[in-house]
Design a protein around this motif. Structure first.
Motif, mmCIF file in Angstrom:
data_model
loop_
_atom_site.group_PDB
_atom_site.id
_atom_site.type_symbol
_atom_site.label_atom_id
_atom_site.label_comp_id
_atom_site.label_asym_id
_atom_site.label_seq_id
_atom_site.Cartn_x
_atom_site.Cartn_y
_atom_site.Cartn_z
ATOM 1 N N TRP A 31 0.836 -1.210 0.000
ATOM 2 C CA TRP A 31 0.000 0.000 0.000
ATOM 3 C C TRP A 31 0.864 1.250 0.000
ATOM 4 C CZ3 TRP A 31 -4.934 -0.596 -1.147
ATOM 5 C CH2 TRP A 31 -5.509 -1.860 -0.950
ATOM 6 N N LEU A 33 3.775 1.361 -1.474
ATOM 7 C CA LEU A 33 4.267 1.446 -2.855
ATOM 8 C C LEU A 33 3.200 2.036 -3.769
ATOM 9 C CD1 LEU A 33 6.099 -2.000 -3.053
ATOM 10 C CD2 LEU A 33 7.172 0.247 -3.275
ATOM 11 N N ALA A 34 1.931 1.628 -3.505
ATOM 12 C CA ALA A 34 0.809 2.148 -4.313
ATOM 13 C C ALA A 34 0.684 3.655 -4.155
ATOM 14 C CB ALA A 34 -0.480 1.460 -3.878
ATOM 15 N N LEU A 35 0.818 4.115 -2.920
ATOM 16 C CA LEU A 35 0.732 5.559 -2.641
ATOM 17 C C LEU A 35 1.854 6.308 -3.350
ATOM 18 C CD1 LEU A 35 -0.269 5.439 1.059
ATOM 19 C CD2 LEU A 35 -1.000 7.285 -0.416
ATOM 20 N N ALA A 37 3.511 5.357 -6.026
ATOM 21 C CA ALA A 37 3.309 5.334 -7.477
ATOM 22 C C ALA A 37 2.333 6.422 -7.913
ATOM 23 C CB ALA A 37 2.809 3.957 -7.901
ATOM 24 N N GLU A 38 1.316 6.667 -7.101
ATOM 25 C CA GLU A 38 0.314 7.686 -7.442
ATOM 26 C C GLU A 38 0.898 9.092 -7.422
ATOM 27 O OE1 GLU A 38 -2.792 7.006 -8.571
ATOM 28 O OE2 GLU A 38 -2.060 4.946 -8.450
ATOM 29 N N GLY A 55 0.129 9.538 3.266
ATOM 30 C CA GLY A 55 0.962 8.323 3.236
ATOM 31 C C GLY A 55 1.688 8.113 4.553
#
Lengths: 555, 103
Positions: A31, A33-35, A37-38, A55
């Motif tokens: 999660w 990493l997802a943040l 990437a955004e 984050g």
């Protein structure tokens, strides 16, 4: 990549997210990493920072969640809990979670932060040092002195002077106090600043006291003592004291004035009052420090008084034998009068008893005088007075000793319970800390022991915290009577009895100090022998058990 | 699936966005823009939905060099049914009104 990389805000946002990812718990790292990437899609620097702030919040929640998960596992398990009991051959673990252990330990530790807990800990720790003031005590007194100096509080400075362990600093404080309030000049005489010798400049200070309280025998006696102590540094026999001192004109002059003075006051009540007032203002002050303040209360050198009285009695008898009875009677009268003043209720019990002893010397002088000049009826009268005095002296001794021994007997077991519970609490705290340390370090270094050591560590971590809580509670409970005495002393207006009670109880507490037990070489050897013997027994028993086990399995 | 979710207004707003195009894969920033939820609120809800089994996730296949792969989200089949049922209940209790009728 929409966000301009050059923007400081964007760079701060990206760096903080990258940093958080470095420490992000594994189970929720995706999660993070997802943040991250955004963030590549956010063009506004402020928006990127806002996104990163969310984050970081998520990161903190993940860390807290992981800590909570870790706390729900028993001590000795890893973060994932993967090292939990793996069957019969797996490592042992405590039965309770870390959370349970932590809650119980926290409850126990909280007890020590309650006002009574702090007072109990401070008192017992001071008793383990035999009430020798610690650097913390000195700091506390320095704080009082600094505050008093700022507020021009002469009484607080005088309290510092009477309680401060170092004589030099105590005299500085005394000087400041007297400069602010000259009526406090008695503090120069009411404590021993330097034992056995006072500073040479004490003479000037005592002169101030003599001029402010010229009819008080105490001021002259102390001056004579300071003068005479240098001549009689270590004499043990009264005879040698008299011989050493009679040639000292200054000493004789001071003593003469003391015996002619119309009043006697060693300022014990003022001393007590000041100590009580100071302690009331600073209740956190070590009771040992307060008791030591009272311990340092000066009483005149009784040996010197007796020596002077003997010289005067001999002089009176000599004059009397030359038929100058009136003058001889005046001299002996001075001795009995000073004795009577000292025996009054204001002083310490030792002063009172010494006063009676001095009266006795005077009356015996009278008896010899009247016997020598052939006045038996007067001698008989004095004999009756001596009889009465002896009875009074014995009664006072028995009353004081009885009061003291009753007090000590009643307090002894309380002091023992307090010391035992304090030692037990300390040992349990150490045992639990060691048990937890061993298990947690074991988890870090993959200690998968199943032996006795691990079994002991697990049992200690299981039952130790509860026992620690119970012993801490017992410790505070057993301190209650002592806390009541302290509170009574601080709150009473009339403090003489409370001061004596406090004085003796602190004395008993110091006497039951378990640390002093180990100061004696005999006890050190005893403990060492017992420990070595216990280790020897364990080794032998273990060897026998193992031998039997091997024999039974190979049969 | 046994986890009972607390349906806050924020959760409902997110579900509303997800059910709008149920077969479409959404990414976090777009969902944030659509719902007005900050990342610190949005992601914990996404995590809970995934843990409950209502949400499926996948990483971006075609990775652009120099840029980390993005994470995509959409409701599972069960999730869609559950969302519709919840919306119906929410509308009946007048607790919350979806932006457009999807039920």
């Amino acid at each position: 990549m929409n966000a301009p990389r050059t923007s400081l805000l964007t760079r701060v946002a990206l760096s903080s997210m990258v940093l958080a990812l470095r420490f992000w718990p594994e189970n929720t790292r995706q999660w993070g990493l997802a943040l991250l990437a955004e963030m590549e899609e956010i063009s506004e620097p402020a928006g990127a920072l806002n996104w990163a702030a969310g984050g970081i919040l998520l990161f903190l929640r993940a860390v807290l969640a992981q800590i909570f998960e870790w706390m729900r596992l028993p001590a000795g398990t890893g973060f994932s809990g993967a090292a939990l009991p793996g069957g019969v051959n797996g490592p042992r673990f405590p039965k309770h979670s870390r959370l349970t252990t932590a809650v119980i330990l926290l409850a126990a530790v909280t007890l020590f932060f309650l006002p009574i807990g702090r007072e109990a800990t401070g008192t017992v720790r001071a008793s383990w040092r035999s009430f020798i003031p610690s650097s913390g005590d000195r700091r506390e007194l320095e704080k009082i002195a600094a505050k008093a100096e700022k507020e021009k509080d002469a009484r607080a400075l005088a309290f510092g002077a009477l309680s401060y362990p170092d004589s030099g600093r105590a005299l500085e404080l005394a000087d400041r106090a007297v400069a602010l309030d000259p009526s406090l000049v008695w503090i120069y005489a009411s404590r021993y600043y330097h034992v056995p010798l006072d500073l040479p400049q004490s003479g000037e200070r005592l002169k101030q006291l003599r001029s402010s309280d010229p009819e008080n025998a105490f001021a002259y006696l102390v001056s004579a003592n300071v003068e005479g102590t240098s001549r009689t540094a270590t004499p043990l026999r009264l005879q040698s004291t008299s011989e050493a001192l009679r040639s000292d004109g200054e000493w004789m002059k001071e003593m003469d004035q003391a015996f002619r003075a119309t009043n006697y006051d060693s300022y014990f009540r003022q001393h007590e009052e000041l100590v009580r007032e100071g302690w009331k203002k600073t209740p956190g002050l070590s009771p040992g420090l307060v008791a030591i303040g009272l311990w340092r209360h000066r009483i005149p050198d009784l040996r010197q008084i007796q020596a002077y009285a003997d010289l005067r009695v001999n002089e009176a008898l000599r004059i009397g034998s030359a038929r100058n009875v009136k003058e001889a009677e005046t001299i002996l009268e001075e001795i009995t009068k000073l004795g009577r003043r000292m025996a009054g209720v204001g002083g310490t019990p030792i002063e009172q008893l010494s006063g009676l002893g001095l009266m006795q010397r005077g009356l015996e002088g009278f008896k010899k005088l009247y016997g020598g000049i052939g006045r038996p009826e007067k001698g008989k009268e004095i004999g009756a007075q001596l009889q009465e005095l002896e009875t009074e002296k014995n009664e006072r001794i028995q009353s004081y000793m009885g009061w003291k021994s009753d007090l000590l007997r009643a307090f002894q077991w309380k002091a023992n319970v307090l010391q035992v519970s304090a030692i037990l609490s300390l040992l349990l705290a150490i045992a639990v800390a060691l048990g937890l340390f061993a298990l947690e370090m074991g988890a870090a270094f993959r200690w998968k022991g199943t032996g006795t050591g691990r079994w002991i560590a697990c049992r200690v971590v299981d039952y130790g915290p509860l026992l620690f809580l119970a012993s801490s509670f017992a410790f505070l409970w057993s301190f209650r009577p002592i806390a009541e005495i302290f509170a009574q002393y601080r709150s009473k207006e009339e403090t003489h009895t409370e001061a004596m009670r406090l004085f003796w109880q602190v004395f008993v507490l110091g006497d039951t100090n378990p640390v002093s037990y180990f100061n004696e070489p005999y006890h050190q050897w005893l403990v060492l022998t017992v420990v070595l013997a216990a280790i020897g027994v364990v080794v032998v028993v273990r060897g026998i058990v193992r031998q039997n086990y091997v024999a039974s399995t190979t049969r | 699936m046994g986890i009972r979710l607390r349906l806050s207004k924020q959760t409902l707003a997110l579900l509303d966005a997800l059910i709008d195009q149920p077969s479409h894969w959404h990414h976090g920033y777009a969902l944030s823009q659509q719902t007005g939820l900050a990342s610190g609120t949005l992601y914990p809800i996404l995590m809970r939905l995934e843990k409950s089994g209502w949400l499926e996730t996948r990483w971006e296949d075609a990775v652009v060099p120099g840029r980390p792969p993005r994470h995509f989200y959409r409701l599972t089949g069960n999730g869609r049914e559950w969302v519709r049922a919840e919306f119906r209940a929410a509308r009946e209790s007048k607790f919350w009104k979806p932006a457009q009728s999807k039920v």
